[in-house]
Structure formats: structure tokens, C-alpha cells
Scaffold this active site. Sequence first.
Site, short mmCIF file in Angstrom:
data_model
loop_
_atom_site.label_atom_id
_atom_site.label_comp_id
_atom_site.label_asym_id
_atom_site.label_seq_id
_atom_site.Cartn_x
_atom_site.Cartn_y
_atom_site.Cartn_z
N ASP A 48 -3.09 0.22 -0.21
CA ASP A 48 -1.66 -0.02 -0.39
C ASP A 48 -1.42 -1.52 -0.28
OD1 ASP A 48 1.25 -0.22 0.21
OD2 ASP A 48 1.13 1.97 0.30
N HIS A 58 0.96 10.86 -4.48
CA HIS A 58 0.01 10.06 -3.71
C HIS A 58 0.03 10.48 -2.25
CE1 HIS A 58 3.86 7.89 -3.80
NE2 HIS A 58 3.59 7.50 -2.57
N PHE A 59 -1.15 10.47 -1.67
CA PHE A 59 -1.31 10.69 -0.23
C PHE A 59 -1.62 9.34 0.40
CE2 PHE A 59 -1.49 15.30 0.52
CZ PHE A 59 -1.53 15.77 -0.77
N HIS A 60 -0.87 9.02 1.47
CA HIS A 60 -1.19 7.83 2.26
C HIS A 60 -2.21 8.24 3.34
CE1 HIS A 60 2.60 5.50 1.20
NE2 HIS A 60 2.99 6.72 0.90
P1 5GP Z 1 6.03 6.15 -1.17
O1 5GP Z 1 7.15 5.66 -0.29
O2 5GP Z 1 6.46 6.41 -2.59
O3 5GP Z 1 5.32 7.31 -0.54
O4 5GP Z 1 4.98 4.96 -1.15
C1 5GP Z 1 4.67 4.17 -2.24
C2 5GP Z 1 3.67 3.15 -1.74
O5 5GP Z 1 3.10 2.52 -2.87
C3 5GP Z 1 4.28 2.04 -0.87
O6 5GP Z 1 3.66 2.08 0.41
C4 5GP Z 1 3.99 0.77 -1.63
O7 5GP Z 1 3.61 -0.29 -0.79
C5 5GP Z 1 2.85 1.17 -2.56
N1 5GP Z 1 2.84 0.47 -3.85
C6 5GP Z 1 3.89 0.24 -4.68
N2 5GP Z 1 3.47 -0.44 -5.78
C7 5GP Z 1 2.13 -0.60 -5.63
C8 5GP Z 1 1.12 -1.23 -6.44
O8 5GP Z 1 1.38 -1.75 -7.53
N3 5GP Z 1 -0.15 -1.21 -5.97
C9 5GP Z 1 -0.48 -0.64 -4.76
N4 5GP Z 1 -1.76 -0.69 -4.38
N5 5GP Z 1 0.43 -0.05 -3.97
C10 5GP Z 1 1.73 -0.03 -4.41
#
Ligand code: 5GP
Length: 135
Positions: free
Chosen positions: A29, A98-100
Site C-alpha cells: 500500500d 482488495h484485502f489489506h
Molecule cells: P480502501 O479504503 O478502499 O480499503 O483502501 C484503498 C487503499 O488503496 C488505501 O489504503 C490506499 O492507500 C491504497 N491505494 C490507493 N491508490 C493506490 C495506488 O495507486 N497504489 C497502491 N499501491 N495503493 C493505493
Amino acid sequence: MNCIFCKIAAGEIPSFKVYEDDLVLAYLDINPFAKGHTLVIPKKHSEGLLDTDDETLAAVIQRVKKVAAHLKAKLGADGFNILQNNGEAAGQTVKHLHFHIVPRFGGASTEIAFANGKGDFGELEKLAAQIRIQG
Ligand code: 5GP
Ligand code: ZN
């Protein structure tokens, strides 16, 4: 499709890759909650948990396990959180499943901090190279 994670999966946008196979990609991330914060996605687009077919979901969660085990061992993490947000109300900002995986270090904590750090791209590149799983 104008989806940033599809573009990452297609290699049109660079990523700090941690793991890749035919179905799944894992990468750091860019605004990590903690060192080694990794996202695991299916290469095939779906928006969230509910519109993902079971076969794809099974493949993704198996890779989440694989990558989490690897990160824990390689980084010496004491634990990790798995987060998966669905919908704006839940804080989902990127509409591609996506999974964090968030490695955790130090003593017992039940707190999940959602405030992102600011990623240092030089450090992320080095870290991805250090923890990458060779196919
Ligand atoms: P969400 O809140 O949708 O679960 O998390 C999206 C995650 O994607 C965020 O933690 C953000 O930092 C990450 N993210 C957004 N754009 C990009 C990108 O272009 N590349 C990467 N590696 N992470 C991204
Ligand atoms: Zn997508």
C-alpha cells in the site's frame, strides 16, 4: 475500465510487488498503516466481496494466507490485521476487491488505526524487494 487496481494488475501503473501469480497480485500500500502493509487483489475486476465469484474469492483468500504468513516471518511481526472494506460507508475508496494485510509489531493491542501514514517511495521499493516472494 477506469480502475486503478486493474491498471496495476495489467502493469500499466507500477506497484511495489510482493507476490504475483496467474490470478492474484499483492503489492505494498502506498500509504501504509504499518511497515509491510500489503494489498492482495484478484487480477479479474470485481468491486467488493459480494460481486466476486466464489472461485476467485477462494484463490484470493488462500494468497492472503500465504502472503500474511510470509510477511509475519520475514518482518518478524507479532501479529497482523486483515481488513476488507465494502462500500463508501465502510471506507472503501478503491472499487476493486482488495484485502489489506497489516503487520503488527509490539505488545498486545486491539486497536485498529485507520489513519494512513505517508509512504516514502524509496523505502517502499527497498522493502518490496526485501520481502518479495519469488514465483
Ligand atoms: P480502501 O479504503 O478502499 O480499503 O483502501 C484503498 C487503499 O488503496 C488505501 O489504503 C490506499 O492507500 C491504497 N491505494 C490507493 N491508490 C493506490 C495506488 O495507486 N497504489 C497502491 N499501491 N495503493 C493505493
Ligand atoms: Zn478493477
